[in-house]
Design an enzyme around this catalytic site. Structure first.
Site, PDB file in Angstrom:
ATOM      1  N   GLU A  15      61.173 -53.122 -17.283  1.00 63.72           N
ATOM      2  CA  GLU A  15      61.068 -53.030 -15.877  1.00 63.72           C
ATOM      3  C   GLU A  15      61.643 -52.251 -15.016  1.00 63.72           C
ATOM      4  O   GLU A  15      62.827 -52.001 -15.541  1.00 63.72           O
ATOM      5  CB  GLU A  15      61.447 -54.257 -15.526  1.00 63.72           C
ATOM      6  CG  GLU A  15      60.484 -54.352 -14.021  1.00 63.72           C
ATOM      7  CD  GLU A  15      61.431 -55.185 -12.753  1.00 63.72           C
ATOM      8  OE1 GLU A  15      61.360 -56.250 -13.192  1.00 63.72           O
ATOM      9  OE2 GLU A  15      61.046 -55.342 -11.520  1.00 63.72           O
ATOM     10  N   ARG A  23      73.493 -55.929  -5.328  1.00 64.09           N
ATOM     11  CA  ARG A  23      72.512 -56.900  -5.649  1.00 64.09           C
ATOM     12  C   ARG A  23      73.999 -58.245  -6.343  1.00 64.09           C
ATOM     13  O   ARG A  23      74.572 -57.556  -6.893  1.00 64.09           O
ATOM     14  CB  ARG A  23      71.434 -57.216  -6.292  1.00 64.09           C
ATOM     15  CG  ARG A  23      70.566 -57.013  -5.623  1.00 64.09           C
ATOM     16  CD  ARG A  23      69.361 -56.575  -6.418  1.00 64.09           C
ATOM     17  NE  ARG A  23      68.343 -55.619  -5.481  1.00 64.09           N
ATOM     18  CZ  ARG A  23      67.133 -55.724  -6.386  1.00 64.09           C
ATOM     19  NH1 ARG A  23      66.433 -56.341  -7.924  1.00 64.09           N
ATOM     20  NH2 ARG A  23      65.834 -54.937  -5.803  1.00 64.09           N
ATOM     21  N   ARG A  67      71.669 -53.381 -15.450  1.00 60.24           N
ATOM     22  CA  ARG A  67      71.579 -54.746 -14.320  1.00 60.24           C
ATOM     23  C   ARG A  67      73.325 -54.290 -13.614  1.00 60.24           C
ATOM     24  O   ARG A  67      73.983 -54.967 -14.085  1.00 60.24           O
ATOM     25  CB  ARG A  67      71.808 -55.345 -15.098  1.00 60.24           C
ATOM     26  CG  ARG A  67      71.260 -57.536 -13.704  1.00 60.24           C
ATOM     27  CD  ARG A  67      71.634 -58.384 -14.678  1.00 60.24           C
ATOM     28  NE  ARG A  67      69.910 -58.719 -15.322  1.00 60.24           N
ATOM     29  CZ  ARG A  67      68.842 -58.777 -14.860  1.00 60.24           C
ATOM     30  NH1 ARG A  67      69.098 -59.395 -13.275  1.00 60.24           N
ATOM     31  NH2 ARG A  67      68.105 -59.271 -15.747  1.00 60.24           N
ATOM     32  N   SER A  70      58.105 -52.316  -9.477  1.00 55.50           N
ATOM     33  CA  SER A  70      57.273 -53.818  -9.197  1.00 55.50           C
ATOM     34  C   SER A  70      57.219 -53.454  -7.975  1.00 55.50           C
ATOM     35  O   SER A  70      57.510 -53.012  -6.956  1.00 55.50           O
ATOM     36  CB  SER A  70      58.535 -55.167  -9.457  1.00 55.50           C
ATOM     37  OG  SER A  70      57.915 -56.044  -8.813  1.00 55.50           O
ATOM     38  N   ARG A 117      67.945 -46.649 -14.094  1.00 50.41           N
ATOM     39  CA  ARG A 117      67.225 -47.487 -14.805  1.00 50.41           C
ATOM     40  C   ARG A 117      66.059 -45.978 -15.806  1.00 50.41           C
ATOM     41  O   ARG A 117      65.532 -46.314 -16.463  1.00 50.41           O
ATOM     42  CB  ARG A 117      65.859 -48.490 -15.101  1.00 50.41           C
ATOM     43  CG  ARG A 117      66.706 -50.011 -14.342  1.00 50.41           C
ATOM     44  CD  ARG A 117      65.644 -51.137 -14.773  1.00 50.41           C
ATOM     45  NE  ARG A 117      66.927 -52.150 -14.629  1.00 50.41           N
ATOM     46  CZ  ARG A 117      66.413 -53.501 -14.233  1.00 50.41           C
ATOM     47  NH1 ARG A 117      65.120 -53.841 -14.317  1.00 50.41           N
ATOM     48  NH2 ARG A 117      67.541 -54.538 -14.584  1.00 50.41           N
TER      49      ARG A 117
END
Length: 430
Positions: free
Chosen positions: A354, A267, A282, A357, A395
């Site tokens: 998070e 990303r 991130r 998802s 994560r």
RNA sequence: GGAGAGGUGGCAGAGUGGUCGAAUGUACCUGACUCGAAAUCAGGCAUACCGCAAGGUAUCGAGGGUUCGAAUCCCUCCCUCUCCGCCA
């Protein structure tokens, strides 16, 4: 993509539902394009019908050896007008298509209405926060203590937002992914898949990353004949896996299709400058184990609950405290109709973060992809697609480090991971 | 990378300029026969869009072109297969 019929039949209602997620539908523009389309399409089809009929006559006459110059003169004049009409129609259709492709999905009725993250609804908390009788450290400091988490070298090799794992941490990272894959295949009935990491634009369009979110993707240009057609690095395994059924008609008896894939995700994190710059949270590249299902529309919401449960199982087996949050209309993703986030407890940040998802896209992606199944009546019908992280590996590594830290900075390895660590029970400080 | 052959309906597979949206087989659905099944016979069976309907339009890998008319001819591209070369 939304069903254009829904917009034609009940534009006000569609606009109202999109408004709950903060999207303003330009209804006037849609109505104008539709009106144009109708006029031009009718006109075009009339001209085409005329041409086809006359051409047929010519063929008929010729086969009987008759003279055709008169009819041919008659139809010749159609050509220019027809070409004009066809071009005009193509333009309007393309405009309609691009308008349609940029519309987000309709939130499901059960989704709480809200503006932002702050309006999300906590569904449940599972497990308990660990208590520490010492000052907790974050995963970056812990990684330094035990060695093997090296941002400086990653920066040298690539740049900001990359990481380098070595030794025990690299192995723990692999152990997590393997443990997740094994659990989902052995216990939850998913089929393991290995997929391409570079995909074409059609695939990105199918799951909804294109055309609207190109700036979030890493693009790999390549020469294709005259022009160029880009590859894109996948931002999630959802893209290649869901596109397995693009342009397919799946037999009813094969449903539900359940796939799991462990892939890197890429990303660009455009628009995230300055956010979560410390640590592994991130990154431009991270690993994720992704669950994807293609199901009968009647069963998609039951499937969503199951899929969510499958992701939760991983956290439970790892003994990590988490909560499940139902995203509000203002916070769900572009393609989603309903989304649950799973947020894991991170003691060093004193917050939930998070880690998964899970979404039901209903027919939104399937319509873009023309992913269908043959229903009980034998007719092709759009599938419903779902996916969820099960889990984000990086994560999860952060969560294990922070939740299993000891006073000296060493890390106890969760029971379920030890078989993947050669029996090791602890990552000692260096 | 070089040479060749191909891409047509759920599948297989005809079709090389004119009633071709497409023969035929197979799968599937309906009916007949049967106690039932198999076999057989008859009918049906692509998708999307427009239209109340009758009906119309588009789609034969993709895009462009020639033509009154293209699955069929021409150009570009993509993909698949076979052989050779190279290669983890």
């Amino acid at each position: 993509m939304l069903d254009i019929q829904a917009l034609r039949n009940d534009l006000a209602n569609v606009a109202a539902r999109l408004a709950t997620r903060g999207f303003v539908l330009d209804t006037a523009k849609f109505e104008q394009l539709e009106a144009e389309r109708k006029t031009i399409q009718t006109r075009t089809q009339e001209l085409q019908a005329g041409r086809n009929a006359t051409s047929k006559q010519i063929g008929f006459a010729k086969s009987k050896g008759e003279d055709t110059t008169a009819i041919m003169a008659e139809v010749a004049s159609l050509g220019d007008e027809l070409k004009l009409a066809e071009t005009g129609l193509a333009v309007v259709l393309a405009e309609l298509q691009s308008l349609l492709e940029e519309l987000p999905n309709l939130p499901h009725d059960s989704v709480p209405v809200g503006k932002s993250e702050a309006d999300n609804v906590e569904v449940r908390k599972v497990g308990t926060k660990p208590s520490f009788d010492f000052a907790v450290q974050d995963h970056v400091s812990l990684g330094e203590k035990i060695g093997g988490l090296d941002f400086a070298t990653a920066t040298k090799i690539s740049g900001a937002r990359f990481s380098l794992l070595t030794g025990g941490l690299a192995r723990l990272h692999r152990a997590l992914a393997q443990f997740m894959l094994d659990t989902h295949t052995d216990q939850h009935g998913y089929v393991e898949t290995y997929v391409p990491y570079l995909v074409n634009a059609a695939s990105m369009r199918g799951t909804g990353q294109l055309p609207k979110f190109e700036e979030d993707l890493f693009k790999v240009p390549r020469q294709m004949g005259d022009g160029e057609e880009n590859f894109y690095l996948i931002p999630t395994a959802e893209v290649p896996v869901t596109n397995m059924v693009r342009d397919e008609i799946v037999p009813l008896e094969k449903l539900p299709l359940k796939f799991v894939a462990h892939t890197p995700c890429f990303r660009s994190e455009a628009g995230s400058a300055g956010r979560d710059t410390r640590g592994l949270i991130r990154q431009h590249q991270f690993d994720k184990v992704e669950l994807v299902q293609m199901v009968d529309p009647d069963e998609s919401f039951a499937a969503l609950e199951q899929l969510l449960g499958h992701a939760e199982t991983i956290l439970q087996k790892l003994g990590l405290h988490y909560r499940v949050v139902k995203l509000c209309t203002g916070d769900i993703g572009f393609s989603s109709s309903t989304t649950y986030d799973i947020e894991v407890w991170l003691p060093a940040q004193d917050t939930y973060r998070e880690i998964s998802s899970c979404s039901n896209f209903e027919a939104f992606q399937a319509r873009r992809m023309q992913a269908r199944f043959r229903n009980a009546q034998g007719k092709p019908e759009l599938l419903h697609t779902l996916n969820g992280s099960g889990l984000a590996v990086g994560r999860t590594l952060v969560a294990v480090l922070e939740n299993y830290q000891q006073a000296d900075g060493s890390i106890v390895i969760p029971e379920v991971l030890r078989p993947y660590m050669g029996g090791l029970s602890k990552l000692a400080i260096a």
